[in-house]
Structure formats: C-alpha cells, structure tokens
Design a protein around this motif. Sequence first.
Motif, PDB file in Angstrom:
ATOM      1  N   GLU A 124      40.086   3.753 -13.475  1.00 37.17           N
ATOM      2  CA  GLU A 124      38.772   4.103 -14.022  1.00 37.17           C
ATOM      3  C   GLU A 124      37.680   4.003 -12.962  1.00 37.17           C
ATOM      4  OE1 GLU A 124      37.660   5.220 -17.051  1.00 37.17           O
ATOM      5  OE2 GLU A 124      39.775   5.548 -17.500  1.00 37.17           O
ATOM      6  N   ASP A 150      37.802   4.728  -9.954  1.00 35.20           N
ATOM      7  CA  ASP A 150      37.867   5.857  -9.021  1.00 35.20           C
ATOM      8  C   ASP A 150      37.367   7.164  -9.638  1.00 35.20           C
ATOM      9  OD1 ASP A 150      38.857   4.321  -6.973  1.00 35.20           O
ATOM     10  OD2 ASP A 150      40.957   4.715  -7.452  1.00 35.20           O
ATOM     11  N   LYS A 151      36.945   7.134 -10.894  1.00 34.99           N
ATOM     12  CA  LYS A 151      36.516   8.370 -11.552  1.00 34.99           C
ATOM     13  C   LYS A 151      35.052   8.690 -11.228  1.00 34.99           C
ATOM     14  CE  LYS A 151      39.908   8.264 -15.277  1.00 34.99           C
ATOM     15  NZ  LYS A 151      40.164   8.250 -16.731  1.00 34.99           N
ATOM     16  N   ASP A 152      34.709   9.960 -11.417  1.00 36.50           N
ATOM     17  CA  ASP A 152      33.388  10.453 -11.010  1.00 36.50           C
ATOM     18  C   ASP A 152      32.247   9.791 -11.772  1.00 36.50           C
ATOM     19  OD1 ASP A 152      34.554  12.140  -9.177  1.00 36.50           O
ATOM     20  OD2 ASP A 152      34.626  13.865 -10.533  1.00 36.50           O
ATOM     21  N   TYR A 153      32.454   9.512 -13.077  1.00 39.64           N
ATOM     22  CA  TYR A 153      31.331   8.964 -13.848  1.00 39.64           C
ATOM     23  C   TYR A 153      30.940   7.569 -13.358  1.00 39.64           C
ATOM     24  CZ  TYR A 153      34.264   5.793 -16.658  1.00 39.64           C
ATOM     25  OH  TYR A 153      35.102   4.793 -17.079  1.00 39.64           O
ATOM     26  N   ARG A 170      31.124   6.620 -10.120  1.00 35.81           N
ATOM     27  CA  ARG A 170      30.337   6.858  -8.900  1.00 35.81           C
ATOM     28  C   ARG A 170      28.926   7.299  -9.259  1.00 35.81           C
ATOM     29  NH1 ARG A 170      35.117   9.859  -7.585  1.00 35.81           N
ATOM     30  NH2 ARG A 170      36.558   8.662  -6.276  1.00 35.81           N
ATOM     31  N   THR A 171      28.808   8.151 -10.299  1.00 41.53           N
ATOM     32  CA  THR A 171      27.489   8.604 -10.723  1.00 41.53           C
ATOM     33  C   THR A 171      26.643   7.442 -11.232  1.00 41.53           C
ATOM     34  OG1 THR A 171      28.413  10.753 -11.336  1.00 41.53           O
ATOM     35  CG2 THR A 171      26.270  10.165 -12.269  1.00 41.53           C
ATOM     36  N   ARG A 221      26.935   4.300 -10.474  1.00 47.82           N
ATOM     37  CA  ARG A 221      26.534   3.452  -9.346  1.00 47.82           C
ATOM     38  C   ARG A 221      25.425   4.114  -8.529  1.00 47.82           C
ATOM     39  NH1 ARG A 221      32.598   1.635  -7.248  1.00 47.82           N
ATOM     40  NH2 ARG A 221      32.845  -0.160  -8.661  1.00 47.82           N
TER      41      ARG A 221
END
Length: 319
Positions: free
Chosen positions: A211, A213-216, A218-219, A221
């Motif tokens: 989880e 490593d998922k895009d949401y 990173r967004t 953060r």
Amino acid sequence: MTAVARMLLRRLLLFVPLVLGVILFVFVVMRFAPTDPALAAFEGGNATAEQLEAFREANGLNDPLPVRYLHFVIDLLHGDFGTSLITRQPVLDTIRTALPLTVQLTALGIVIALTVATLLGVTAAVFRDRWPDQLIRLVSLVGVAAPPFWVALLLIQWLAVGRGAFPTGGYVNPSEGLGPWLNALALPAISLALPVAAQMTRIIRTSVVEELDKDYVRTARGLGLPPLVVVGRNVLRNALVNPLTVLGLRIGYMLGGAVVIETMFALPGMGQNMIQAVGDGDIAKVQGFVLTIAIGFLLVNLVVDVLYLIANPRLRTAS
C-alpha cells in the motif's frame, strides 16, 4: 437483494454441505476407533460376553452403519449430541459447560495476536529495510517456528514458577472479577497468540508495504499530510483487507492449539475434556467435542468471508 446479502446466501448454501461432510467424516472416523464402547462403559470390568452383547443391542451398536448415521444426524437436528455411555450424561451438557472457556481463551488470544501483529507489522513496513524492520522480521521468524506448547512451557517456567507473577494453571470465572480472570487466562492466551501474531506480522507487513508504494500515498505525502494520518486513515484501512482472509484459518489453528494449552494449564475447556474423553474411551463425548470445534471453525470462516466482502469495496461491487 444487496451484494452482501447475495454473498451471504451463497456462503450459507455452501455451508450446509460442508457441515454434512464434517458430520459424516467425524461419524465414520469414530466408528473405526479401536475403542469398544461396550468395554469402555463397563470400565474394563469382568462383564460377560452376554452382558456386552446386550449392551450393544440396547444402545444400537449392532445396527448397520448407515442406520446409525441416519439416527445420529436426526438426533443432531434435534440438538441431541448423544449420551455418554460411561457417565450416562448428555454430551451437550458437557459442551455447554466447557465451550465458554474455550471461546474466552481463543477470543483473548485473537485480541492479543491482532494487537501485536498490527503494531509490529505496521512498524516494520514504515521502517522498511532499516534496523526496526530487520529486528521485527527476525523475531517473527522465530515466532513462526515456535509451537504453542513450547511457548507455554517457557512462560510457565519464567513467569509462573520463576517469578510467581501468574498462576501455573486453573480457571477463574469472569463473574469473580475481570482482574482474576485475566490473570488466570493471560499465560494460556499468550501461548496461543504469539505464534499466530508472528505469522500475521509478516502478512500485515507485506500488505502495508504494497500500500505504501501506491500513487495515492505519494500524493498524500506530497500534499504535506502527516505520516500518522496517511498510515492510520488510509494505508492501514486498505492494507488490513488481505490479512483478514488469513485470520479465519489462524483462528482454526488457535482452536486446535487450545486442546493442548488447556491440558497444560488445567483449564476445564473443550480441549481438556476431549483429552480426558479419549483416555476414557468415551466415543460419544469425543465425537461431540470434535464436531463442535469443526462446526465452530466453519462458522468463523463464514463470518470472516462476510467481513472481507464488507471491507473490500471492489469485491462488493463485483458481487
């Protein structure tokens, strides 16, 4: 009909043949047990062959196997688990007395296992490939290899005999106080929980890492959200869906382990009663205990399947 209701209906329809299969398996295995119920009923006394034969005839032991199975299923449908041929007491009465303790022990073990596994699994994932992660993975690896009875022996030696912090055995009813009840069940519950906690820690760590490593994530953060908010509100909620599927099997593992743990700590639950029934050759009791534990395991997995459906929006939509 909602998706949850349809899923529950399918699980219930599958549950019926599974229960019938378990009943058939337990019945057949018990029929081929080396113990003769007639000899066990006379407690090895000097019963004559005529007395033994009369006992078998009176209790239907000479009936054909299909007839005995049919009678057994009909009795179960009426809530009758049979009568002990040794004590002459209904098996259901013994189950009613012993089952609550086993449920309490297993439930307390589940709470401990999930609490420890969640804390360690999330910590290992957040500190991935750093020393906290390496240490937790090493400890969980040791925990996976440790059987409950070995953990119980160590806890008894260190905390009960060595330090006197806990009793070495015995049971205290919750009505006598929450503190004494927890004190009596602490070591047995920990013995059951630690191996399961080690297994669940590794599973939760893997799920949380995926989880993170998922895009949401990173967004979130990138927007400046605190890590505690990202992990607590989003990552943890999504990451615990997959470990939920494993939980049902682990609960079954704990129910089986309770047989040994209850005997070691002198707890009058299903496990200790079943061991005693095996020693006495009381087939009716053994049959009732095994059947109750097996059906309980199926019920737990049914509940876990429904919880997984509710927790997983994608699966719920697909259903």
